[in-house]
Design a protein around this motif. Structure first.
Motif, PDB file in Angstrom:
ATOM      1  N   PHE A  19     -51.470  63.922 -20.267  1.00 60.77           N
ATOM      2  CA  PHE A  19     -51.592  62.968 -19.170  1.00 60.77           C
ATOM      3  C   PHE A  19     -51.765  61.546 -19.691  1.00 60.77           C
ATOM      4  N   VAL A  20     -52.627  61.370 -20.657  1.00 62.51           N
ATOM      5  CA  VAL A  20     -52.874  60.027 -21.193  1.00 62.51           C
ATOM      6  C   VAL A  20     -51.610  59.469 -21.833  1.00 62.51           C
ATOM      7  N   ARG A  21     -50.923  60.267 -22.632  1.00 66.18           N
ATOM      8  CA  ARG A  21     -49.680  59.794 -23.272  1.00 66.18           C
ATOM      9  C   ARG A  21     -48.637  59.399 -22.233  1.00 66.18           C
ATOM     10  N   VAL A  22     -48.448  60.244 -21.231  1.00 65.69           N
ATOM     11  CA  VAL A  22     -47.444  59.965 -20.203  1.00 65.69           C
ATOM     12  C   VAL A  22     -47.812  58.722 -19.403  1.00 65.69           C
ATOM     13  N   THR A  23     -49.067  58.598 -19.012  1.00 67.70           N
ATOM     14  CA  THR A  23     -49.451  57.445 -18.197  1.00 67.70           C
ATOM     15  C   THR A  23     -49.438  56.132 -18.984  1.00 67.70           C
ATOM     16  N   VAL A  24     -49.762  56.190 -20.252  1.00 69.45           N
ATOM     17  CA  VAL A  24     -49.648  54.973 -21.070  1.00 69.45           C
ATOM     18  C   VAL A  24     -48.184  54.555 -21.162  1.00 69.45           C
ATOM     19  N   ALA A  25     -47.294  55.509 -21.389  1.00 69.93           N
ATOM     20  CA  ALA A  25     -45.861  55.193 -21.450  1.00 69.93           C
ATOM     21  C   ALA A  25     -45.361  54.637 -20.115  1.00 69.93           C
ATOM     22  N   LEU A  26     -45.784  55.245 -19.017  1.00 76.16           N
ATOM     23  CA  LEU A  26     -45.352  54.769 -17.695  1.00 76.16           C
ATOM     24  C   LEU A  26     -45.920  53.383 -17.389  1.00 76.16           C
ATOM     25  N   THR A  27     -47.128  53.123 -17.834  1.00 72.80           N
ATOM     26  CA  THR A  27     -47.707  51.793 -17.622  1.00 72.80           C
ATOM     27  C   THR A  27     -46.918  50.750 -18.397  1.00 72.80           C
ATOM     28  N   VAL A  28     -46.570  51.056 -19.622  1.00 72.35           N
ATOM     29  CA  VAL A  28     -45.759  50.127 -20.419  1.00 72.35           C
ATOM     30  C   VAL A  28     -44.402  49.905 -19.741  1.00 72.35           C
ATOM     31  N   LEU A  29     -43.787  50.981 -19.262  1.00 72.16           N
ATOM     32  CA  LEU A  29     -42.505  50.833 -18.563  1.00 72.16           C
ATOM     33  C   LEU A  29     -42.635  50.021 -17.277  1.00 72.16           C
ATOM     34  N   SER A  30     -43.785  50.091 -16.630  1.00 68.32           N
ATOM     35  CA  SER A  30     -43.981  49.343 -15.388  1.00 68.32           C
ATOM     36  C   SER A  30     -44.024  47.837 -15.629  1.00 68.32           C
ATOM     37  N   LEU A  31     -44.218  47.435 -16.872  1.00 70.74           N
ATOM     38  CA  LEU A  31     -44.259  46.013 -17.196  1.00 70.74           C
ATOM     39  C   LEU A  31     -42.868  45.404 -17.322  1.00 70.74           C
ATOM     40  N   VAL A  32     -41.878  46.228 -17.550  1.00 69.46           N
ATOM     41  CA  VAL A  32     -40.510  45.737 -17.779  1.00 69.46           C
ATOM     42  C   VAL A  32     -39.971  44.929 -16.593  1.00 69.46           C
ATOM     43  N   PRO A  33     -40.057  45.419 -15.360  1.00 67.03           N
ATOM     44  CA  PRO A  33     -39.534  44.618 -14.253  1.00 67.03           C
ATOM     45  C   PRO A  33     -40.221  43.264 -14.119  1.00 67.03           C
ATOM     46  N   ASP A  34     -41.506  43.214 -14.403  1.00 68.69           N
ATOM     47  CA  ASP A  34     -42.226  41.944 -14.300  1.00 68.69           C
ATOM     48  C   ASP A  34     -41.656  40.908 -15.261  1.00 68.69           C
TER      49      ASP A  34
END
Length: 144
Positions: A93-108
């Protein structure tokens, strides 16, 4: 005359493992993250951050509330699935959510926001993750 003696065996109870549900705590964390990100977005907006993209369309404050809550609930669902399916639910869970959080920064960084808006949006993503992820990770077992 006969007498009957009843011997009662001692009763032992086996502690059943407490099921550490993620739903209740996850929804509470999602609500908290929504309030915090909306409040911070309102403060940033009051300080002059526009949250407008290159077309001039601005993100409304209620949008922060809604999107934070919806995506946090997706995280709650992910945690619930991993609690049942993953061999190492917490670490996965931690690995996946860290990766998803990093990906969420791309559109910004790529949707044409000015620097202040982009940095504020990225910060809000990290703040939301910092509220929700530890709560959910803490509810997950190390191993199944």
């Amino acid at each position: 005359m006969s007498t009957t003696t009843t011997v009662q065996a001692p009763v032992t109870t086996v502690a059943t493992p407490v099921r550490r549900t993620v739903w209740k705590h996850g929804v509470a964390a999602a609500a908290a993250a929504s309030v915090v990100t909306s409040t911070l977005a309102a403060l940033a907006s009051a300080a002059g951050v526009s949250f407008a993209d290159q077309t001039g369309a601005s993100i409304p404050i209620l949008g922060f509330t809604q999107l934070t809550f919806v995506f946090s609930l997706i995280g709650v669902g992910l945690a619930a699935v991993l609690a049942r399916k993953a061999r190492r639910p917490r670490a996965t869970f931690v690995r996946v959510t860290v990766a998803l959080t990093v990906l969420s920064l791309v559109p910004d960084a790529t949707f044409g926001f000015d620097v202040a808006s982009a940095v504020s949006l990225m910060t809000l993503h990290v703040v939301a993750a910092a509220i929700v992820v530890p709560v959910l990770a803490g509810r997950l077992a190390d191993r199944r």
